[in-house]
Design a protein around this motif. Structure first.
Motif, PDB file in Angstrom:
ATOM      1  N   SER A 149      13.114  -2.062  -0.713  1.00  0.00           N
ATOM      2  CA  SER A 149      13.516  -1.086  -1.735  1.00  0.00           C
ATOM      3  C   SER A 149      14.943  -0.582  -1.575  1.00  0.00           C
TER       4      SER A 149
ATOM      5  N   ARG B 291      -2.052  -6.322   7.920  1.00  0.00           N
ATOM      6  CA  ARG B 291      -0.671  -5.825   7.883  1.00  0.00           C
ATOM      7  C   ARG B 291      -0.338  -5.356   9.291  1.00  0.00           C
TER       8      ARG B 291
ATOM      9  N   GLU C 221       0.208   5.353  -0.207  1.00  0.00           N
ATOM     10  CA  GLU C 221      -0.743   6.445  -0.258  1.00  0.00           C
ATOM     11  C   GLU C 221      -0.099   7.676  -0.892  1.00  0.00           C
TER      12      GLU C 221
ATOM     13  N   ARG D  80       3.950   9.133   6.908  1.00  0.00           N
ATOM     14  CA  ARG D  80       3.074   7.988   6.790  1.00  0.00           C
ATOM     15  C   ARG D  80       3.370   6.972   7.861  1.00  0.00           C
TER      16      ARG D  80
ATOM     17  N   GLN E 159      -6.812  -1.508   1.879  1.00  0.00           N
ATOM     18  CA  GLN E 159      -6.330  -1.340   3.252  1.00  0.00           C
ATOM     19  C   GLN E 159      -7.228  -0.360   4.000  1.00  0.00           C
TER      20      GLN E 159
ATOM     21  N   PRO F 195       0.836  -1.210   0.000  1.00  0.00           N
ATOM     22  CA  PRO F 195       0.000   0.000   0.000  1.00  0.00           C
ATOM     23  C   PRO F 195       0.866   1.254   0.000  1.00  0.00           C
TER      24      PRO F 195
ATOM     25  N   GLY G 236       7.379  -1.364  -1.972  1.00  0.00           N
ATOM     26  CA  GLY G 236       6.778  -0.067  -1.672  1.00  0.00           C
ATOM     27  C   GLY G 236       7.361   1.001  -2.582  1.00  0.00           C
ATOM     28  N   ARG G 237       8.376   1.734  -2.082  1.00  0.00           N
ATOM     29  CA  ARG G 237       8.929   2.855  -2.852  1.00  0.00           C
ATOM     30  C   ARG G 237       9.367   2.456  -4.254  1.00  0.00           C
TER      31      ARG G 237
END
Ligand SMILES: Cc1cc2nc3c(=O)[nH]c(=O)nc-3n(C[C@H](O)[C@H](O)[C@H](O)COP(=O)(O)O)c2cc1C
Ligand code: SF4
Length: 490
Positions: free
Chosen positions: A392, A268, A64, A490, A148, A62, A417-418
């Motif tokens: 990452s 998660r 955002e 975040r 999520q 996830p 993610g990233r």
């Protein structure tokens, strides 16, 4: 603490140098020498989750973007991000992004909100993702998509960038003062928590109507669900014992299951944590843990050794996974800590975000910690399907580690993610035999975290062409120069 010295991985020439780097520093993570670039790759193998086949071992984490409208609806930027999630080729889409179950639980004024009016928006986001996925890999078979669901709890900022409106479940001896929380500040009552449980339940109904395969009841990163897991000092039905601290999860899971037997539930969670870290005043020093002297045994964490709060203690996280298994949860995403108070363990990076701190350890060690914990949990719960996080930072070497981790059973899915923001199709390119594009590899510049702190949409400003030359990029550059950001994360 003086700055530790370590090499930026971008400076290592090849996989041999990286493997040597690991050995010299005694970092134990699996790493292959060569990449398998066809459908026999471990990353390309399907897996069964409770009778549902998932087409490969790549998961989009996830992510955002702070780009919804003030009413919590998606914008063009949101649709574009979901399109890129789909084009990544990942067959497991973990939630797309955190979607708040009510307005006052939003982490920022641009976070998506789920309620009975959002079904069509969410359904269109999902469709956008599926269309892009089909274009990228030719078919949407064995593609599983979740949503999520979140309440941001202590980190709620629903109305104005930079104005915290925390909803806390207990007073924290370190974190309260960071948000200006006084001892008189109210904690959420049991009745208010019951109302939030009802919001999660209603949100899950909408997610099912919008076509999602599962919902994630978020329990990570310092948000409400995660804070409840560490509510040792809280009285009443939601604090104290393990049973009480997991009541929130159980009640949501039972309500969701009763209303939507076909909708799967996933979780998660931050499987381990540490005492909060802080930035040190001198530029020559890296981030340091807050002094724990008067706070031992440390009763404000989950998965933390109470006598040595810089070490994980997996006893309760293991109990938590047993509970998830008993609740019929088949899919678990292992994360750690919080981007607000110990970002280097949650999201290892070379360059800290604007108000972060220089990493107090080689970020590869942070990746290795995640992988070690995920492996231990997977070994104890072979029946659970597990997604690992925080790969990452491995940059060009990520595919080699990911391939080995799946083959050796350290995790069932490699979660990105990233890297998905910077180079969505990295692992798809590997298993399709395409040349890797080094210029797209995420170098952990942290602009995707710094931008929202400045009230700008999140995105990969250095590498994604859409953001790279935008007016927002210019503004971000200026703000970084003057350090005028809001401390939002975040
Ligand atoms: C810009 C940004 C947004 C994020 N949004 C979410 C989110 O909505 N929900 C969540 O669970 N984690 C979120 N994360 C954490 C990522 O899912 C992931 O755990 C973290 O970036 C470490 O993985 P990586 O090393 O692959 O980036 C976010 C991270 C970043 C950088
Ligand atoms: S801004 Fe781009 S390069 Fe920097 S950490 Fe985020 S995704 Fe990676």
């Amino acid at each position: 603490m003086p700055q530790p010295s370590y090499t930026h991985l971008g400076g290592l020439r090849d996989i041999e140098s990286f493997r040597r780097y690991l050995i010299e520093r005694q970092i134990n993570i699996p790493c292959d020498n060569t990449l398998i670039t066809d459908s026999s790759s471990p990353l390309a193998q399907p897996i069964d989750i409770g009778g549902t086949k998932v087409g490969n071992r790549i998961a989009a984490q996830p992510m955002e973007g702070w780009d919804g409208t003030s009413e919590g609806r998606p914008t063009e930027l949101t649709f574009r991000r979901w399109e890129r999630f789909g084009a990544s080729g990942a067959k497991l889409i973990w939630g797309g992004e955190a979607v708040a179950v009510r307005h006052d639980g939003r982490a920022n004024p641009n976070q998506l909100v789920i309620n009975k009016h959002s079904r069509d928006d969410l359904s269109r986001l999902r469709e956008t993702l599926v269309t892009a996925h089909k274009q990228a890999v030719g078919s949407d078979s064995h593609l599983i998509i979740g949503l999520q669901l979140t309440h941001s709890g202590r980190y709620s900022r629903p109305n104005v960038h930079g104005r915290p409106e925390p909803k806390i479940v207990y007073h924290h001896p370190i974190l309260d003062s960071r948000l200006g929380i006084t001892p008189e500040y109210p904690v959420l009552t049991d009745q208010e928590l019951k109302e939030i449980i009802e919001d999660f339940h209603n949100a899950a109904i909408v997610a099912a109507q919008a076509g999602f395969d599962f919902v994630d009841i978020k329990h990570c990163h310092g948000y409400l669900g995660h804070e409840l897991l560490s509510a040792h000092t809280r009285d009443g039905d939601f604090g104290g014992t393990f049973e009480n601290r997991t009541r929130f999860l159980r009640e949501i899971a039972n309500a969701v299951r009763a209303a939507n037997p076909a909708l799967s539930i996933a979780v998660r969670f931050s499987a381990f944590d540490m005492i909060p870290f802080r930035k040190e005043p001198s530029a020559e020093t890296c981030g340091a843990p807050e002094p724990s002297g008067g706070l031992l045994p440390y009763h404000w964490g989950f998965g933390v050794n109470v006598d040595h709060p810089l070490e994980p203690d997996l006893r309760e996280p293991i109990q938590f996974l047993s509970l998830l298994r008993d609740l019929g949860v088949k899919l678990v995403n292992v994360s750690a800590g919080s981007p607000y108070y110990n970002p280097h363990i949650q999201r290892p990076a070379f360059y800290p975000p604007s108000d972060g701190y220089s990493p107090p350890e080689d970020p590869v060690k942070g990746v290795a910690r995640h992988m070690r914990v995920t492996r231990e949990l997977k070994q104890r719960f072979p029946e659970l399907n597990v997604v690992g996080s925080a790969y990452s930072y491995l940059q060009d070497f990520l595919p080699y580690v990911a391939q080995a981790a799946i083959r050796e059973g350290w995790t069932d899915f490699v979660g990105l993610g990233r890297m998905i923001l910077a180079y969505p199709s990295l692992l798809l390119d590997v298993i399709s035999g395409r040349t890797l594009q080094r210029k797209l590899v995420c170098r952990t510049f942290s602009d995707c975290t710094t931008a929202p702190r400045a009230g700008l949409p999140s995105g990969c400003y250095p590498l994604d062409p859409l953001y790279k030359n935008s007016a927002d990029a210019l503004q971000l550059k200026k703000l970084k120069a003057t350090k005028k950001t809001h401390g939002e994360d975040r």
